[in-house]
Motif scaffolding. Sequence first.
Motif, short mmCIF file in Angstrom:
data_model
loop_
_atom_site.label_atom_id
_atom_site.label_comp_id
_atom_site.label_asym_id
_atom_site.label_seq_id
_atom_site.Cartn_x
_atom_site.Cartn_y
_atom_site.Cartn_z
N LEU A 42 0.65 -1.17 0.00
CA LEU A 42 0.17 0.02 -0.14
C LEU A 42 0.74 1.35 0.00
O LEU A 42 1.84 1.18 0.56
N PRO A 43 0.33 2.41 -0.42
CA PRO A 43 1.29 3.75 -0.61
C PRO A 43 1.34 3.88 1.00
O PRO A 43 0.72 3.50 1.79
N VAL A 44 2.49 4.70 0.91
CA VAL A 44 2.74 5.14 2.57
C VAL A 44 1.80 5.85 3.12
O VAL A 44 0.97 6.77 2.50
N LEU A 192 1.67 14.75 1.70
CA LEU A 192 0.70 14.59 0.94
C LEU A 192 1.20 14.26 -0.48
O LEU A 192 0.79 13.11 -1.23
N LEU A 193 2.19 14.77 -0.96
CA LEU A 193 2.71 14.84 -2.18
C LEU A 193 3.53 13.32 -2.18
O LEU A 193 3.32 12.74 -3.41
N LEU A 194 4.14 13.03 -1.44
CA LEU A 194 4.65 11.59 -1.12
C LEU A 194 3.87 10.59 -1.35
O LEU A 194 3.75 9.69 -1.90
N GLN A 195 2.69 10.72 -0.53
CA GLN A 195 1.21 9.64 -0.62
C GLN A 195 0.99 9.86 -1.87
O GLN A 195 0.62 8.52 -2.46
N LYS A 196 0.64 10.78 -2.62
CA LYS A 196 -0.04 10.89 -3.84
C LYS A 196 1.13 10.11 -4.90
O LYS A 196 0.42 9.53 -5.90
N LYS A 197 2.22 10.43 -4.66
CA LYS A 197 3.31 9.81 -5.78
C LYS A 197 3.19 8.18 -5.45
O LYS A 197 3.30 7.55 -6.31
N SER A 198 3.06 7.83 -4.15
CA SER A 198 3.05 6.43 -3.86
C SER A 198 1.98 5.85 -4.50
O SER A 198 2.17 4.74 -5.09
N TYR A 200 0.16 6.98 -7.13
CA TYR A 200 0.07 6.92 -8.39
C TYR A 200 1.29 5.59 -9.07
O TYR A 200 1.06 5.04 -9.99
N PHE A 201 2.42 5.57 -8.17
CA PHE A 201 3.33 4.62 -8.64
C PHE A 201 2.83 3.36 -8.32
O PHE A 201 2.86 2.48 -9.44
N ALA A 202 1.91 3.16 -7.30
CA ALA A 202 1.30 1.61 -7.06
C ALA A 202 0.28 1.42 -8.39
O ALA A 202 0.57 0.28 -8.93
N GLU A 203 -0.40 2.44 -8.85
CA GLU A 203 -1.41 2.32 -10.05
C GLU A 203 -0.60 1.94 -11.33
O GLU A 203 -0.99 1.24 -11.98
N PHE A 204 0.56 2.69 -11.48
CA PHE A 204 1.20 2.62 -12.63
C PHE A 204 1.87 1.28 -12.74
O PHE A 204 1.73 0.70 -13.72
N THR A 205 2.51 0.62 -11.74
CA THR A 205 2.93 -0.49 -11.63
C THR A 205 2.00 -1.74 -11.84
O THR A 205 2.35 -2.57 -12.62
N ASP A 206 0.86 -1.36 -11.03
CA ASP A 206 0.00 -2.41 -11.37
C ASP A 206 -0.72 -2.57 -13.04
O ASP A 206 -0.81 -3.44 -13.47
N LYS A 207 -0.83 -1.58 -13.40
CA LYS A 207 -1.11 -1.04 -14.98
C LYS A 207 -0.26 -1.70 -15.95
O LYS A 207 -0.37 -2.42 -16.61
N LEU A 208 1.11 -1.58 -15.38
CA LEU A 208 2.26 -1.85 -16.13
C LEU A 208 2.16 -3.44 -16.32
O LEU A 208 2.67 -4.22 -17.26
N TRP A 209 2.14 -4.00 -14.96
CA TRP A 209 2.00 -5.48 -14.80
C TRP A 209 0.96 -6.34 -15.80
O TRP A 209 1.22 -7.05 -16.31
N LYS A 210 -0.13 -5.61 -15.66
CA LYS A 210 -1.27 -6.17 -16.49
C LYS A 210 -0.81 -6.01 -17.92
O LYS A 210 -1.29 -7.18 -18.85
#
Length: 216
Positions: A42-44, A192-198, A200-210
């Motif tokens: 999960l994001p931070v 907040l920026l760190l959390q949003k980045k986390s 976004y990165f989690a969503e990006f990696t999930d999409k990339l994996w799919k």
Amino acid sequence: AAEFGLQIKESGLFSESDPIPGVGWVPQITSRLTKAKAGDYLPVIHMDKYYYILKVKEIKAPYIPDFESIKDRVKETLVKEEAKKIARAKIEECLKILTQQAKPSTQSADFERAAKEQGLKSGVTAMFKYGSYIEGIGGSDIFWTKASELKEGQASDIISAPNGFYIIKLKSRSGVDENKFTQEKTGFAKNLLLQKKSEYFAEFTDKLWKQSRTFF
């Protein structure tokens, strides 16, 4: 974790309606866990003075067990439900007593006596803010929101929380420290920026994996 001197704890299995072992009732964490898959990070999450990184180790699929294996839990659940009904009735009576006193600034002794007459517990919290943790209760958000609507000495209506029912009375509130607010605002923006980045990165990696999966 060892490299950065951080602790690792394992919660064990718990349901969506249970408190998170070692953390408590934190809706912002639970809501994210329900959308995660086994193996996901999960994001931070920043709560009060702590940061959490959670990894879903296992998700147990729902199933219908045989009665013999769960009869003790069924009994426990029924007892909890009955206890919840009794607690609700008692706290409603307590609120009625406080309302009948017709004193906007009910004294602490009256508040405590009303609770005692109904066999309810009363206590005093330390100062808390939005997004913090109240010892023995859990996340502060619902209580902070309700307290912000009250005048000093005023009792609230009934608050329904995952772990019970509450009536709170605002004892005091602190004003805004402008210097501290400016400092915390900068830190909050970074968090907040760190959390949003986390996220976004989690969503990006999930999409990339799919997208990288291929089937034949």
